[in-house]
Design a protein around this motif. Structure first.
Motif, PDB file in Angstrom:
ATOM      1  N   LEU A 195      22.702 -43.476 -41.502  1.00 42.05           N
ATOM      2  CA  LEU A 195      23.676 -42.775 -42.814  1.00 42.05           C
ATOM      3  C   LEU A 195      24.962 -42.598 -42.143  1.00 42.05           C
ATOM      4  CD1 LEU A 195      21.347 -40.060 -44.174  1.00 42.05           C
ATOM      5  CD2 LEU A 195      21.677 -42.134 -45.296  1.00 42.05           C
ATOM      6  N   ASP A 196      25.966 -42.740 -42.969  1.00 39.87           N
ATOM      7  CA  ASP A 196      27.310 -42.349 -42.433  1.00 39.87           C
ATOM      8  C   ASP A 196      27.869 -40.976 -42.960  1.00 39.87           C
ATOM      9  OD1 ASP A 196      28.163 -42.483 -45.007  1.00 39.87           O
ATOM     10  OD2 ASP A 196      29.181 -44.324 -44.784  1.00 39.87           O
ATOM     11  N   GLY A 197      28.883 -40.385 -42.569  1.00 38.62           N
ATOM     12  CA  GLY A 197      29.197 -39.283 -42.710  1.00 38.62           C
ATOM     13  C   GLY A 197      29.343 -38.933 -44.345  1.00 38.62           C
TER      14      GLY A 197
ATOM     15  N   ASN B  58      26.141 -42.163 -46.833  1.00 38.61           N
ATOM     16  CA  ASN B  58      25.943 -43.468 -47.395  1.00 38.61           C
ATOM     17  C   ASN B  58      24.904 -44.247 -46.673  1.00 38.61           C
ATOM     18  OD1 ASN B  58      27.803 -43.569 -49.713  1.00 38.61           O
ATOM     19  ND2 ASN B  58      29.271 -43.460 -48.308  1.00 38.61           N
ATOM     20  N   LEU B  59      24.189 -45.176 -47.095  1.00 37.56           N
ATOM     21  CA  LEU B  59      23.041 -45.901 -46.322  1.00 37.56           C
ATOM     22  C   LEU B  59      23.740 -47.040 -45.586  1.00 37.56           C
ATOM     23  CD1 LEU B  59      19.907 -46.005 -45.618  1.00 37.56           C
ATOM     24  CD2 LEU B  59      19.873 -47.885 -47.642  1.00 37.56           C
TER      25      LEU B  59
ATOM     26  N   GLY C 241      25.241 -49.024 -48.648  1.00 37.79           N
ATOM     27  CA  GLY C 241      26.242 -48.223 -49.635  1.00 37.79           C
ATOM     28  C   GLY C 241      25.543 -47.203 -50.779  1.00 37.79           C
ATOM     29  N   PHE C 242      24.315 -47.483 -50.693  1.00 40.40           N
ATOM     30  CA  PHE C 242      23.503 -46.464 -51.482  1.00 40.40           C
ATOM     31  C   PHE C 242      23.855 -45.132 -51.057  1.00 40.40           C
ATOM     32  CE2 PHE C 242      19.347 -43.944 -51.458  1.00 40.40           C
ATOM     33  CZ  PHE C 242      19.072 -43.764 -52.864  1.00 40.40           C
ATOM     34  N   ASN C 243      23.792 -43.973 -51.890  1.00 38.87           N
ATOM     35  CA  ASN C 243      24.197 -42.640 -51.335  1.00 38.87           C
ATOM     36  C   ASN C 243      23.187 -41.810 -51.620  1.00 38.87           C
ATOM     37  OD1 ASN C 243      25.379 -39.767 -51.964  1.00 38.87           O
ATOM     38  ND2 ASN C 243      26.940 -40.923 -50.721  1.00 38.87           N
ATOM     39  N   LEU C 244      22.439 -41.384 -50.375  1.00 39.20           N
ATOM     40  CA  LEU C 244      21.424 -40.670 -50.316  1.00 39.20           C
ATOM     41  C   LEU C 244      21.601 -39.202 -50.967  1.00 39.20           C
ATOM     42  CD1 LEU C 244      18.421 -40.552 -49.597  1.00 39.20           C
ATOM     43  CD2 LEU C 244      19.087 -39.616 -47.447  1.00 39.20           C
ATOM     44  N   LEU C 245      22.714 -38.474 -50.766  1.00 45.10           N
ATOM     45  CA  LEU C 245      22.770 -37.436 -51.324  1.00 45.10           C
ATOM     46  C   LEU C 245      22.936 -37.344 -52.935  1.00 45.10           C
ATOM     47  CD1 LEU C 245      23.533 -34.164 -50.419  1.00 45.10           C
ATOM     48  CD2 LEU C 245      25.971 -34.937 -50.472  1.00 45.10           C
TER      49      LEU C 245
ATOM     50  N   LEU D  59      27.967 -41.753 -37.726  1.00 45.16           N
ATOM     51  CA  LEU D  59      26.597 -42.366 -38.015  1.00 45.16           C
ATOM     52  C   LEU D  59      25.778 -41.302 -37.500  1.00 45.16           C
ATOM     53  CD1 LEU D  59      27.188 -46.143 -37.182  1.00 45.16           C
ATOM     54  CD2 LEU D  59      27.082 -45.030 -39.523  1.00 45.16           C
ATOM     55  N   ARG D  60      24.496 -41.320 -38.137  1.00 43.17           N
ATOM     56  CA  ARG D  60      23.378 -40.638 -37.754  1.00 43.17           C
ATOM     57  C   ARG D  60      21.964 -41.269 -38.162  1.00 43.17           C
ATOM     58  NH1 ARG D  60      25.539 -37.483 -41.840  1.00 43.17           N
ATOM     59  NH2 ARG D  60      24.018 -36.983 -43.390  1.00 43.17           N
ATOM     60  N   VAL D  61      20.933 -41.108 -37.574  1.00 38.41           N
ATOM     61  CA  VAL D  61      19.787 -41.899 -37.812  1.00 38.41           C
ATOM     62  C   VAL D  61      18.859 -40.628 -38.218  1.00 38.41           C
ATOM     63  CG1 VAL D  61      17.794 -43.039 -37.176  1.00 38.41           C
ATOM     64  CG2 VAL D  61      20.121 -43.657 -35.823  1.00 38.41           C
ATOM     65  N   GLU D  62      18.323 -40.710 -39.379  1.00 40.99           N
ATOM     66  CA  GLU D  62      17.386 -39.629 -39.979  1.00 40.99           C
ATOM     67  C   GLU D  62      16.079 -40.415 -39.873  1.00 40.99           C
ATOM     68  OE1 GLU D  62      16.610 -36.416 -43.559  1.00 40.99           O
ATOM     69  OE2 GLU D  62      18.064 -38.256 -43.921  1.00 40.99           O
ATOM     70  N   HIS D  63      15.294 -39.908 -39.046  1.00 38.70           N
ATOM     71  CA  HIS D  63      13.940 -40.095 -38.703  1.00 38.70           C
ATOM     72  C   HIS D  63      13.028 -39.107 -39.636  1.00 38.70           C
ATOM     73  CE1 HIS D  63      15.030 -42.206 -35.125  1.00 38.70           C
ATOM     74  NE2 HIS D  63      15.753 -41.383 -35.001  1.00 38.70           N
ATOM     75  N   PHE D  64      12.071 -39.682 -40.414  1.00 38.22           N
ATOM     76  CA  PHE D  64      10.897 -38.863 -41.009  1.00 38.22           C
ATOM     77  C   PHE D  64       9.573 -38.839 -40.416  1.00 38.22           C
ATOM     78  CE2 PHE D  64      14.198 -40.013 -44.125  1.00 38.22           C
ATOM     79  CZ  PHE D  64      14.370 -39.054 -44.942  1.00 38.22           C
TER      80      PHE D  64
END
Length: 166
Positions: A20-22, A25-26, A51-55, A147-152
């Motif tokens: 995700l960016d700041g 956005n994916l 570009g998909f927005n997770l929030l 940028l950050r990586v979200e690991h589930f």
């Protein structure tokens, strides 16, 4: 850097991981994220496009939040995190204003834990996950810094099996 990000995502399979960016956005997703969206009955191809927005997807009514068994807790945690991040990422502020009317009231402080345990209703039953973030140390580029990586991570064996099944 893209190669390093792809490596992080692929190494986390079959569990979901997103870059995700700041602005939430994916940027990239792994196969595990596609599998999770499929189990949730969501169009993975549409939702996991750059570009998909997770929030937005998590906080708008009828979005992913509707699949959360612990919707209020998850929404409150996401909202709190995004508000703190907006202090460092001005682009996030208009999105928060857009989403503000959709955010449920905060969960009582005693309900918060150091770890957000998300429980999602899926075709494989309830999936239980927690997440951790990876970011770049000492980035010299503004784009890279956001940028950050979200690991589930699966919380239980049933979730682990559901994500591993093809």
């Amino acid at each position: 850097m893209r190669e390093a990000l792809r490596h992080l995502l692929d190494a986390h399979d079959p569990a979901p991981a997103l870059v995700l960016d700041g602005g939430w956005n994916l940027v990239m997703a792994n196969r595990g994220a596609h599998r999770l969206m499929t189990l949730l009955g969501v169009d993975a191809e549409a939702m996991l496009q750059p570009g998909f927005n997770l929030l937005r997807a998590c906080l708008q009514p009828g979005g992913l939040r509707a699949l959360c068994e612990n919707e209020a807790e998850v929404c409150a945690a996401l909202w709190s995190r995004a508000q703190h991040e907006a202090a460092h990422f001005a682009e996030l502020k208009p999105l928060l204003e857009e989403l503000r009317p959709h955010v449920p009231q905060r969960v009582a402080p005693h309900a918060h834990t150091p770890l957000l345990h998300t429980r999602l209703r899926s075709s494989a039953g309830v999936l239980s996950l927690f997440s951790a973030f990876t970011s770049f140390g000492s980035p010299l580029d503004v784009t890279l810094a956001s940028l950050r990586v979200e690991h589930f991570f699966p919380v239980d064996a049933a979730t682990r099996r559901a994500l591993a099944d093809d």
